[in-house]
Write an enzyme that holds these catalytic residues in place. Structure first.
Site, mmCIF file in Angstrom:
data_model
loop_
_atom_site.group_PDB
_atom_site.id
_atom_site.type_symbol
_atom_site.label_atom_id
_atom_site.label_comp_id
_atom_site.label_asym_id
_atom_site.label_seq_id
_atom_site.Cartn_x
_atom_site.Cartn_y
_atom_site.Cartn_z
ATOM 1 N N GLY A 1 0.662 -1.230 -7.509
ATOM 2 C CA GLY A 1 -0.389 -2.167 -8.023
ATOM 3 C C GLY A 1 -0.497 -3.355 -7.847
ATOM 4 C CG HIS B 1 -5.291 0.376 6.426
ATOM 5 N ND1 HIS B 1 -4.639 1.413 6.012
ATOM 6 C CD2 HIS B 1 -4.760 -0.186 7.724
ATOM 7 C CE1 HIS B 1 -3.862 1.616 7.097
ATOM 8 N NE2 HIS B 1 -4.087 0.986 8.137
ATOM 9 C CG ASN C 1 -8.580 1.848 1.522
ATOM 10 O OD1 ASN C 1 -7.665 1.857 0.448
ATOM 11 N ND2 ASN C 1 -7.980 2.230 2.634
ATOM 12 C CG MET D 1 -0.179 5.926 -0.936
ATOM 13 S SD MET D 1 -0.803 5.197 0.411
ATOM 14 C CE MET D 1 0.179 3.505 0.285
#
Ligand code: GAR
Length: 220
Positions: free
Chosen positions: A12, A109, A107, A90
């Site tokens: 996190g 990445h 999101n 995930m």
């Protein structure tokens, strides 16, 4: 004020960067809940330390993607979530989720998409021998790491890099661009036209090229 639901599976640190940006007054948003599929996720502790409500939905309780996502959506709605932020979550998001929050799921990445979607991408970038990698904030669609791109940051891949070294270099940039992307959204500056995301107003980079390694005509 934009009400965020942040989804985490692990450490996190991106969640922490978002919390810090909100608390510093740099990000005009409120995290109304942090949800995890992993009861041990350290991100849950980070949330609690800042007085943010948490929810855990484990895979065991909801074996199919549909039942899992239905429950997650139900919980996010009960916390008044308007926008969903995946921060090291995930799991692949299903149609149930996408329909509940259309073009309202983003999101981050750890690669320069569309290169290296999926998992273990920092190691894959090193093995492939790319000179640059980086990170991407993007809208989530039905594919894997395939939605329209909001912000990317580039880092060099250096001789002797290990997965840990490259991951740390990328993560540092993740912590800069994720709060920034959310702030662009919060300010209503983000428009999506097909695959292209337009961001109104200032913020464009001035540099027109980056070369890695730097070009020199002679050695030394
Ligand atoms: C980050 O590097 C994020 O980009 C990546 O997981 C890490 C989570 O770190 N996400 C993915 O790979 C999603 N496909 P964090 O829990 O410290 O924010």
């Amino acid at each position: 004020m934009l009400k965020l639901g942040v989804l985490v599976s692990g450490g996190g640190t991106n969640l922490q960067a978002i919390i810090d940006a909100i608390e510093a007054g740099d990000l005009n948003a409120k995290i109304t809940v942090v949800l995890s599929d992993n009861p041990e996720a350290y991100g849950l502790k980070r949330a609690s330390a800042h007085g943010i409500p948490t929810e855990v939905v484990t895979r065991d309780g909801y074996p199919t993607k549909k039942t899992y996502d239905t429950r997650a959506v139900e919980l996010l709605r009960s916390h008044g979530v308007e926008y969903v932020v995946l921060a090291g979550f995930m799991r692949i998001i299903s149609k149930v989720f996408l329909a509940a929050f259309p073009m309202r799921i983003i999101n981050i990445h750890p690669s320069l998409l569309p290169s290296f979607p999926g998992l273990d991408v920092q190691q894959a970038a090193i093995e492939h021998g790319v000179r640059f990698s980086g990170c991407t904030v993007h809208f989530v669609d039905e594919g894997i790491d395939s939605g329209p791109i909001i912000i990317q940051a580039v880092v060099p891949v250096l001789d002797g890099d290990t997965e840990d070294l490259l991951s740390a270099r990328i993560l540092k940039e993740e912590h800069r661009i994720y709060p920034q992307a959310i702030q662009f959204i919060s300010e209503g500056r983000v428009r999506v036209h097909g695959r292209r995301v337009h961001i109104k107003g200032p913020g464009a980079s001035e540099s027109d090229h980056i070369v890695n390694p730097p070009i020199t005509l002679t050695e030394g």
